[in-house]
Design an enzyme around this catalytic site. Structure first.
Site, PDB file in Angstrom:
ATOM      1  CE  LYS A  70      -7.311   1.013   0.592  1.00  0.00           C
ATOM      2  NZ  LYS A  70      -7.094  -0.129   1.868  1.00  0.00           N
TER       3      LYS A  70
ATOM      4  CG  HIS B  51      -3.721  -1.023  -2.842  1.00  0.00           C
ATOM      5  ND1 HIS B  51      -4.324   0.001  -2.685  1.00  0.00           N
ATOM      6  CD2 HIS B  51      -3.454  -1.540  -1.138  1.00  0.00           C
ATOM      7  CE1 HIS B  51      -4.111   0.478  -0.947  1.00  0.00           C
ATOM      8  NE2 HIS B  51      -3.632   0.197  -0.191  1.00  0.00           N
TER       9      HIS B  51
ATOM     10  CB  SER C 189      -1.465   0.010   1.285  1.00  0.00           C
ATOM     11  OG  SER C 189       0.088  -0.614   2.290  1.00  0.00           O
TER      12      SER C 189
HETATM   13  C1  LIG Z   1      -6.835  -0.394   2.884  1.00  0.00           C
HETATM   14  C2  LIG Z   1      -5.978  -1.354   3.505  1.00  0.00           C
HETATM   15  C3  LIG Z   1      -6.884  -2.294   4.761  1.00  0.00           C
HETATM   16  C4  LIG Z   1      -8.142  -1.628   5.407  1.00  0.00           C
HETATM   17  O1  LIG Z   1      -8.992  -1.770   4.927  1.00  0.00           O
HETATM   18  P1  LIG Z   1     -10.234  -1.255   4.901  1.00  0.00           P
HETATM   19  O2  LIG Z   1     -11.725  -1.702   4.679  1.00  0.00           O
HETATM   20  O3  LIG Z   1     -10.222   0.817   4.328  1.00  0.00           O
HETATM   21  O4  LIG Z   1     -10.508  -0.945   6.606  1.00  0.00           O
HETATM   22  C5  LIG Z   1      -6.144  -3.084   4.575  1.00  0.00           C
HETATM   23  N1  LIG Z   1      -4.957  -3.931   4.022  1.00  0.00           N
HETATM   24  C6  LIG Z   1      -4.382  -2.929   3.153  1.00  0.00           C
HETATM   25  C7  LIG Z   1      -3.134  -3.779   2.712  1.00  0.00           C
HETATM   26  C8  LIG Z   1      -5.057  -1.942   3.152  1.00  0.00           C
HETATM   27  O5  LIG Z   1      -4.142  -0.832   2.406  1.00  0.00           O
END
Ligand SMILES: *Cc1c(COP(=O)(O)O)cnc(C)c1O
Length: 399
Positions: free
Chosen positions: A245, A213, A185
């Protein structure tokens, strides 16, 4: 310098905050006054933003909004109870089935967030007899799940299969779970999933991938890392996706075998002891899934913007990371300098977040540029121009 507090009493909270400010690590929230989109309104100003994870531009899509409104009329707003009590409604169920079909897995389980999905899976699968092996750059939610589950926690070098193998070979744990981000990320690079899967299958370990992602961006139909690398359930038994996302909504899911999903329903505390996500969010996600799968032009547009950005940034001499994804960090190094550049960009109307320790390792503060299919070529060119003037004279560009 503010004096070091000499005890950890609650009376020192303000002093500790002051120290954080002096180290340029203080975080504050921005106030968003428009939908999430490239041209947004924030703290009373109109800005061009490169910082959301809404990679496909679905968070504010009219079809997705409309299906959420329709479902709210029919099912109300709140889930009202946990899934195991009486909070599991038709839209949740339909979304689980659609996601199982989309990922080619036997079953899917919805969670209210990615953070909760990761905590829930790791703690449901492992206890103190077991071992968890994590890439050292994994997302905080994976790290936290690993710490909470009670298993022996080991970190291997980033994307280093040999480093993982030596730890797996030396382990006497009963269950061995290898855990990695699919796309990292804060760096934007991909995990070497086929090699990791092979290492796992040769050592009786399971592979868990958090593809927060990757979904929407990777794979011909947006199926993420698993589709990109053609990995079936047997090679990649625990696949996590998030809905906030690329999908543009909220929540998360775990995809895998019947036995995995039933185990989670029985044992994942972050699934059991929480209210289900609003049914209308699940209904909206059914529509965003459709758009994500079918509108391949969004992926093509993103790929084109990524190439344009990288070419332009390289021409300026900026230090990019090894990333072919919508996450395009520019390495600055010093936290104060990263903040200063971010502020200077903002003064010209462009929003790019500076990411500082502890989110990234010390000395690797960076500007985290993220691109979305709803950006245009002109948006990227404006960003490049602003970067050129903000980074000049700081030893970051070829001048
Ligand atoms: C954003 C993210 C999460 C968390 O997800 P949410 O639904 O925002 O709690 C978990 N793992 C990764 C790699 C992320 O980028």
């Amino acid at each position: 310098m503010t004096p070091q507090p000499d005890s950890r009493g609650f009376e020192n909270l303000a002093l500790e905050l002051e120290q954080r400010r002096e180290q340029h690590l203080y975080r504050r929230r921005r106030l968003l006054q428009s939908p999430q989109q490239p041209r947004l309104r924030c703290d009373g100003r109109d800005l061009l933003a490169f910082c959301s994870n809404d990679y496909l531009g679905l968070a504010n899509h009219p079809k997705v909004i409309e299906s959420m409104q329709r479902a709210a009329s029919r099912y109300g707003v709140g889930g009202g109870a946990s899934h195991l009590v009486i909070g599991h409604s038709e839209p949740h169920h339909a979304l689980e089935e659609a996601l199982a079909d989309f990922t080619g897995r036997e079953r899917v389980l919805l969670f209210s967030s990615g953070y909760m999905a990761n905590m829930g899976v790791i703690t449901a699968l492992l206890d103190k007899r077991d071992g968890v092996f994590q890439d050292r750059l994994n997302h905080a939610s994976l790290i936290d799940g690993g710490l909470l589950c009670g298993a022996r926690f080991q970190r291997y070098l980033h994307n280093d299969v040999d480093s993982l193998c030596s730890k797996l070979d030396a382990s006497t744990a009963q269950r061995k779970l290898v855990v990695t981000d699919g796309i990292f990320s804060m760096d934007g690079d991909l995990a070497p999933l086929p090699a990791l899967a092979l290492a796992c299958s040769q050592r009786n370990a399971w592979l868990m991938v958090d593809d927060a992602h990757g979904f929407g961006f990777l794979g011909a139909s947006g199926g993420g890392c698993a589709e990109h690398f053609c990995m079936e359930q047997s090679q990649l038994p625990v696949l996590v996706g998030t809905l906030g996302k690329g999908f543009g909504t909220a929540g998360a899911f775990v995809a895998g075998s019947e036995a995995l999903i039933e185990t989670l329903i029985q044992h994942a505390r972050s699934y059991i002891y929480t209210t289900s996500m609003p049914p209308a969010v699940a209904a909206a996600t059914l529509d965003s899934l459709q758009l994500l799968k079918e509108e391949g032009w969004r992926r093509a547009q993103l790929a084109q913007l990524i190439a344009r950005f990288r070419e332009g940034a390289e021409a300026l001499g900026l230090e990019l990371m090894d990333s072919s994804t919508p996450i395009q960090p520019i390495v600055i190094g010093d936290a104060r300098q990263a903040m200063a550049i971010s502020e200077q960009l903002e003064a010209t109307g462009i929003l790019v977040t500076a990411i500082r320790p502890p989110t990234v390792p010390r000395g690797t503060a960076r500007l985290r540029v993220t691109l979305s299919a709803s950006h245009s070529d002109e948006d990227v060119d404006r960003l490049l121009e602003a970067l050129s003037s903000s980074c000049k004279g700081r030893g970051l560009t070829d001048e």
